[in-house]
Design a protein around this motif. Structure first.
Motif, PDB file in Angstrom:
ATOM      1  N   ALA A 327       0.815  -1.218   0.000  1.00 63.82           N
ATOM      2  CA  ALA A 327       0.000   0.000   0.000  1.00 63.82           C
ATOM      3  C   ALA A 327       0.845   1.262   0.000  1.00 63.82           C
ATOM      4  CB  ALA A 327      -0.925  -0.008   1.218  1.00 63.82           C
ATOM      5  N   THR A 328       2.076   1.191   0.540  1.00 61.27           N
ATOM      6  CA  THR A 328       2.937   2.379   0.552  1.00 61.27           C
ATOM      7  C   THR A 328       3.512   2.697  -0.827  1.00 61.27           C
ATOM      8  OG1 THR A 328       4.813   0.986   1.188  1.00 61.27           O
ATOM      9  CG2 THR A 328       3.559   2.015   2.962  1.00 61.27           C
ATOM     10  N   MET A 329       3.451   1.728  -1.745  1.00 58.50           N
ATOM     11  CA  MET A 329       3.897   1.949  -3.126  1.00 58.50           C
ATOM     12  C   MET A 329       2.731   1.624  -4.057  1.00 58.50           C
ATOM     13  SD  MET A 329       7.786   0.438  -2.999  1.00 58.50           S
ATOM     14  CE  MET A 329       7.349  -1.136  -2.308  1.00 58.50           C
ATOM     15  N   PRO A 330       1.760   2.528  -4.185  1.00 56.10           N
ATOM     16  CA  PRO A 330       0.500   2.188  -4.876  1.00 56.10           C
ATOM     17  C   PRO A 330       0.634   1.924  -6.366  1.00 56.10           C
ATOM     18  CG  PRO A 330       0.585   4.532  -4.328  1.00 56.10           C
ATOM     19  CD  PRO A 330       1.766   3.906  -3.675  1.00 56.10           C
ATOM     20  N   THR A 331       1.714   2.387  -7.001  1.00 56.22           N
ATOM     21  CA  THR A 331       1.844   2.172  -8.443  1.00 56.22           C
ATOM     22  C   THR A 331       2.633   0.912  -8.779  1.00 56.22           C
ATOM     23  OG1 THR A 331       3.849   3.532  -8.543  1.00 56.22           O
ATOM     24  CG2 THR A 331       1.734   4.652  -8.865  1.00 56.22           C
ATOM     25  N   LYS A 332       3.352   0.345  -7.818  1.00 53.27           N
ATOM     26  CA  LYS A 332       4.198  -0.820  -8.084  1.00 53.27           C
ATOM     27  C   LYS A 332       3.509  -2.090  -7.616  1.00 53.27           C
ATOM     28  CE  LYS A 332       8.778   1.352  -7.764  1.00 53.27           C
ATOM     29  NZ  LYS A 332      10.072   1.304  -7.061  1.00 53.27           N
ATOM     30  N   PHE A 333       3.757  -3.165  -8.325  1.00 60.75           N
ATOM     31  CA  PHE A 333       3.334  -4.486  -7.884  1.00 60.75           C
ATOM     32  C   PHE A 333       4.280  -5.519  -8.499  1.00 60.75           C
ATOM     33  CE2 PHE A 333       1.064  -3.789 -11.817  1.00 60.75           C
ATOM     34  CZ  PHE A 333       1.084  -5.012 -12.458  1.00 60.75           C
ATOM     35  N   MET A 334       4.280  -6.724  -7.928  1.00 55.87           N
ATOM     36  CA  MET A 334       5.178  -7.790  -8.371  1.00 55.87           C
ATOM     37  C   MET A 334       4.378  -9.060  -8.614  1.00 55.87           C
ATOM     38  SD  MET A 334       8.461  -7.175  -5.888  1.00 55.87           S
ATOM     39  CE  MET A 334       9.642  -7.770  -7.068  1.00 55.87           C
ATOM     40  N   VAL A 335       4.851  -9.845  -9.586  1.00 57.41           N
ATOM     41  CA  VAL A 335       4.160 -11.076  -9.990  1.00 57.41           C
ATOM     42  C   VAL A 335       5.164 -12.225  -9.979  1.00 57.41           C
ATOM     43  CG1 VAL A 335       2.727 -12.168 -11.733  1.00 57.41           C
ATOM     44  CG2 VAL A 335       2.673  -9.683 -11.489  1.00 57.41           C
ATOM     45  N   GLY A 336       4.788 -13.339  -9.349  1.00 60.59           N
ATOM     46  CA  GLY A 336       5.576 -14.568  -9.403  1.00 60.59           C
ATOM     47  C   GLY A 336       4.986 -15.509 -10.430  1.00 60.59           C
ATOM     48  N   THR A 337       5.820 -16.097 -11.289  1.00 56.94           N
ATOM     49  CA  THR A 337       5.336 -16.885 -12.419  1.00 56.94           C
ATOM     50  C   THR A 337       5.629 -18.372 -12.252  1.00 56.94           C
ATOM     51  OG1 THR A 337       7.398 -16.616 -13.658  1.00 56.94           O
ATOM     52  CG2 THR A 337       5.697 -14.912 -13.933  1.00 56.94           C
ATOM     53  N   GLU A 338       5.011 -19.172 -13.123  1.00 55.15           N
ATOM     54  CA  GLU A 338       5.238 -20.620 -13.123  1.00 55.15           C
ATOM     55  C   GLU A 338       6.642 -20.983 -13.567  1.00 55.15           C
ATOM     56  OE1 GLU A 338       1.279 -23.082 -14.064  1.00 55.15           O
ATOM     57  OE2 GLU A 338       1.880 -21.756 -15.695  1.00 55.15           O
ATOM     58  N   GLN A 339       7.294 -20.095 -14.318  1.00 54.95           N
ATOM     59  CA  GLN A 339       8.628 -20.381 -14.859  1.00 54.95           C
ATOM     60  C   GLN A 339       9.747 -20.010 -13.885  1.00 54.95           C
ATOM     61  OE1 GLN A 339       6.141 -18.882 -16.493  1.00 54.95           O
ATOM     62  NE2 GLN A 339       5.685 -20.481 -17.987  1.00 54.95           N
ATOM     63  N   GLY A 340       9.427 -19.616 -12.655  1.00 57.68           N
ATOM     64  CA  GLY A 340      10.442 -19.273 -11.661  1.00 57.68           C
ATOM     65  C   GLY A 340      10.940 -17.848 -11.751  1.00 57.68           C
ATOM     66  N   VAL A 341      10.291 -16.995 -12.548  1.00 60.16           N
ATOM     67  CA  VAL A 341      10.710 -15.604 -12.740  1.00 60.16           C
ATOM     68  C   VAL A 341       9.764 -14.692 -11.963  1.00 60.16           C
ATOM     69  CG1 VAL A 341      11.107 -13.774 -14.446  1.00 60.16           C
ATOM     70  CG2 VAL A 341      11.626 -16.155 -15.016  1.00 60.16           C
ATOM     71  N   VAL A 342      10.331 -13.698 -11.279  1.00 60.40           N
ATOM     72  CA  VAL A 342       9.550 -12.663 -10.605  1.00 60.40           C
ATOM     73  C   VAL A 342       9.586 -11.410 -11.477  1.00 60.40           C
ATOM     74  CG1 VAL A 342       9.306 -11.239  -8.540  1.00 60.40           C
ATOM     75  CG2 VAL A 342      10.059 -13.609  -8.345  1.00 60.40           C
ATOM     76  N   ILE A 343       8.409 -10.879 -11.814  1.00 65.28           N
ATOM     77  CA  ILE A 343       8.305  -9.709 -12.688  1.00 65.28           C
ATOM     78  C   ILE A 343       7.890  -8.503 -11.853  1.00 65.28           C
ATOM     79  CG2 ILE A 343       7.189  -8.746 -14.730  1.00 65.28           C
ATOM     80  CD1 ILE A 343       6.654 -11.571 -15.677  1.00 65.28           C
ATOM     81  N   SER A 344       8.680  -7.428 -11.937  1.00 66.57           N
ATOM     82  CA  SER A 344       8.341  -6.168 -11.272  1.00 66.57           C
ATOM     83  C   SER A 344       7.633  -5.271 -12.287  1.00 66.57           C
ATOM     84  CB  SER A 344       9.602  -5.486 -10.741  1.00 66.57           C
ATOM     85  OG  SER A 344       9.284  -4.251 -10.145  1.00 66.57           O
ATOM     86  N   CYS A 345       6.465  -4.733 -11.910  1.00 70.33           N
ATOM     87  CA  CYS A 345       5.628  -3.962 -12.836  1.00 70.33           C
ATOM     88  C   CYS A 345       5.281  -2.597 -12.246  1.00 70.33           C
ATOM     89  CB  CYS A 345       4.335  -4.719 -13.156  1.00 70.33           C
ATOM     90  SG  CYS A 345       4.589  -6.378 -13.810  1.00 70.33           S
ATOM     91  N   ASN A 346       4.960  -1.682 -13.154  1.00 71.92           N
ATOM     92  CA  ASN A 346       4.518  -0.337 -12.785  1.00 71.92           C
ATOM     93  C   ASN A 346       3.189  -0.077 -13.482  1.00 71.92           C
ATOM     94  OD1 ASN A 346       4.195   2.290 -12.028  1.00 71.92           O
ATOM     95  ND2 ASN A 346       6.035   3.061 -13.041  1.00 71.92           N
ATOM     96  N   ARG A 347       2.132   0.081 -12.695  1.00 75.00           N
ATOM     97  CA  ARG A 347       0.798   0.202 -13.275  1.00 75.00           C
ATOM     98  C   ARG A 347       0.617   1.527 -14.021  1.00 75.00           C
ATOM     99  NH1 ARG A 347      -5.022   0.479 -10.092  1.00 75.00           N
ATOM    100  NH2 ARG A 347      -6.330   0.351 -11.960  1.00 75.00           N
ATOM    101  N   LYS A 348       1.255   2.596 -13.556  1.00 79.77           N
ATOM    102  CA  LYS A 348       1.034   3.929 -14.113  1.00 79.77           C
ATOM    103  C   LYS A 348       1.935   4.246 -15.302  1.00 79.77           C
ATOM    104  CE  LYS A 348      -2.186   4.946 -11.187  1.00 79.77           C
ATOM    105  NZ  LYS A 348      -3.586   5.025 -11.650  1.00 79.77           N
ATOM    106  N   ALA A 349       2.600   3.242 -15.871  1.00 80.81           N
ATOM    107  CA  ALA A 349       3.430   3.493 -17.051  1.00 80.81           C
ATOM    108  C   ALA A 349       2.553   3.884 -18.235  1.00 80.81           C
ATOM    109  CB  ALA A 349       4.260   2.256 -17.375  1.00 80.81           C
ATOM    110  N   LYS A 350       3.143   4.628 -19.178  1.00 83.40           N
ATOM    111  CA  LYS A 350       2.356   5.164 -20.298  1.00 83.40           C
ATOM    112  C   LYS A 350       1.986   4.092 -21.305  1.00 83.40           C
ATOM    113  CE  LYS A 350       4.371   9.789 -19.887  1.00 83.40           C
ATOM    114  NZ  LYS A 350       5.158  10.851 -20.560  1.00 83.40           N
TER     115      LYS A 350
END
Length: 595
Positions: A327-350
């Motif tokens: 909640a302290t970083m409302p635009t960022k979130f992270m996703v863990g995948t089936e392939q063992g990779v963690v993806i860092s994302c930014n929701r407010k990107a253009k």
């Protein structure tokens, strides 16, 4: 006549002390043995018998009847008004009050009740029941107790066909309720008799669930709304999103349409920090992240495809199995995948390509759990394959800390909400591990065998004292953690910050060193290519040089073998000549002797 004999003693002898002294041995009696008495002696037959000096007891087992409690709610409605007076109409109530106040009995009843009420008010004012008497005194440091945990309750699936507890969520206000999602994730193991229901349990009553949630498809995950404790959102096995309001019954209030939902099971759904408190987003193995407004679940408000090539191609998307939002970083979130990779994302990107910021690759299997440290949000915990790893956002190449490889697969993990250095993991062998990385890094501080079947889900209460673990056979075990593992320690934050900073610096140094080695190898390979290009046409290629070296080697070996054979033949001839000469000498000697 009664015969009486009186013993007399001098008064001076009363209470005299015993006086002992040494003297020689003195024979008092000498009894001579009588052989005739030996004939009358009868030897006794010995019998052994055991005796127990205690009461005989019998043991019986008795099961007391279970006490079933039921929670009931009462709505208080303003009463005491006559039938002809509507309490919602202000004019009628004012008119009735004036009528009552003019009554003669009204004043006498007020005077009579006033003395009773005055007495109660004086009692309340005499003693402050909320006063803290020892507020200013310093706390006495208790001796550290060994780490421990005890089972409080076990909430079992009430259906005959047991299902796995795939998701857990604590009630946000009091933590007295636990919501559990039940489904079967094994391929083609679902039977027709399997129930679709999930339940909300009261922590104090494991006999019967407090409320039943009835989805259209089995729930894989669910989450309480942190802003409204009466609402929940859940992700189903068929990809749909369901929204419940517990005040409105067991049926979902809103349900997403199949056409605009996920194509695979929804493995994680989280509420977002928003002004309305109605926004959530979900992740699924179909490679999509969908944003929802629970007031209108007909279609998602936003969509992101987890394509590592950043082209939005759903066929190449990585399947999402875990999700993290701080909640302290409302635009960022992270996703863990089936392939063992963690993806860092930014929701407010253009653009959609810019929404995928970076990736962290460190597991050989699906990333089943992903959780940021609540005290240090730049550091996050992941669980996949047989290890748990702690990462820093600044280091992309490798994790900064990790556990050794366990004997069983790790299925879920989370940080403690009150102690920054403590995290929990559950494994396929039914063991709950509690790690305190300030205490030791190689082994867990506490390992507890919760049950005999595999543990699939884990959730810690906000106060850090209670931990809920969901098992494969539908049992949700509630454990109470000792105060040593659920109370913030002295200087813990500063010590852990120093540890994270030290490990991050170490990994940065190693990363820079690896980068230098790669640059050197690249420059060396480019230099070799340039030398190849500038080589003259008459010069031999590396393959020809190898062939010529092999031929030279074999020719040298053949020459050496030929030379060795010639030397052996010459030695054989010399040996034959010597033997012939010896035979001739022996013949001449024997002839001389005969003569």
């Amino acid at each position: 006549m009664e015969i009486v004999h009186v013993y007399t003693k001098l008064r001076g002898e009363f209470g005299r002390q015993c006086l002992f002294s040494d003297r020689p041995a003195e024979l008092l009696v000498d009894v001579v043995p009588d052989p005739s008495l030996g004939l009358q002696f009868i030897q006794k037959t010995h019998i052994d018998q055991a005796l127990q000096a205690c009461r005989d007891m019998s043991e019986h087992q008795v099961n007391t009847e279970c006490f079933e409690s039921d929670s009931c709610g009462i709505n208080h409605v303003e009463g005491g008004w006559p039938k002809d007076v509507n309490p919602e109409e202000m004019e009628q109530t004012i008119r009735f009050r004036k009528k009552v106040e003019k009554d003669e009995s009204y004043i006498s009843s007020i005077l009579q009740l006033g003395s009773v009420m005055e007495h109660c008010i004086k009692q309340n004012n005499a003693v402050d029941i909320y006063q803290e008497y020892f507020e200013d005194e310093d706390e006495v440091e208790e001796s550290p107790e060994p780490p421990s945990a005890k089972t409080i309750n076990v909430f079992r699936d009430p259906n005959e066909v047991k299902r796995t507890v795939t998701g857990l969520s604590w009630h946000p206000d009091s933590g007295r309720k636990l919501a559990a999602a039940y489904s079967c994730l094994e391929f083609q193991k679902t039977s027709k008799d399997m129930s679709l229901d999930s339940y909300i349990w009261d922590v104090e009553n494991p006999n019967r669930p407090e409320m039943t949630l009835k989805p259209a498809s089995p729930l894989v995950c669910l989450d309480y709304n942190p802003k409204d404790s009466h609402t929940l959102v859940g992700g189903s096995y068929n990809g749909q999103i369901a929204y419940w309001d517990t005040r409105r019954g067991s049926q979902p209030v809103e349900l997403s349409s199949v056409e605009h939902s996920h194509r695979d099971p929804v493995y994680k759904i989280i509420w977002l920090q928003s002004k309305t408190g109605t926004d959530a987003f979900s992740a699924s193995t179909d490679g999509q992240i969908l944003w929802w407004d629970v007031r209108k679940l007909s279609e998602p408000t936003e969509r992101l495809v987890l394509d590592p090539g950043r082209e939005g191609n759903l066929d190449r998307a990585l399947g999402a199995i875990s999700l993290e939002f701080e909640a302290t970083m409302p635009t960022k979130f992270m996703v863990g995948t089936e392939q063992g990779v963690v993806i860092s994302c930014n929701r407010k990107a253009k653009t959609p390509a810019e929404k995928i910021v970076c990736t962290y690759d460190g597991h050989y299997g699906p990333v089943y759990a992903l959780h940021r440290n609540p005290f240090f949000p730049k550091n996050f915990l992941t669980v996949g394959d047989w290890t748990a790893r702690i990462w820093s956002e600044d280091i992309k190449e490798s994790s900064i800390m990790w556990t050794k490889y366990q004997m069983s697969y790790l299925m879920d993990a989370c940080w403690s909400p009150v102690r920054p250095s403590v995290f929990f993991t559950v494994k396929m062998d039914g063991v709950l591990d509690v790690w305190d990385i300030l205490f030791k890094q190689n082994d867990p501080t506490l390992s507890l065998k919760v049950c005999d079947e595999a543990l699939y889900s884990l959730r810690v209460q906000d106060n850090g004292h209670l931990v809920a673990c969901g098992s494969q056979q539908g049992g949700a075990t509630l454990l109470e953690i000792c105060s040593g593992l659920s109370t913030l320690q002295k200087n813990e934050k500063s010590l852990l910050a120093a540890m994270f900073e030290r490990e991050t610096k170490r990994e940065k140094i190693l990363e820079a060193r690896q980068r230098e080695i790669r640059l050197k190898e690249r420059s060396r390979s480019e230099q070799g290519k340039e030398e190849e290009g500038g080589r003259e046409e008459g010069e031999e290629s590396p393959d020809q040089l190898i062939i010529r070296a092999e031929n030279d080697f074999y020719s040298m070996v053949e020459t050496e073998l030929r030379r060795r054979r010639e030397r052996e033949d010459e030695a054989t001839r010399e040996k034959g000549v010597c033997e012939e000469k010896e035979l001739r000498d022996e013949a001449e000697t024997s002839k001389h002797h005969r003569e």
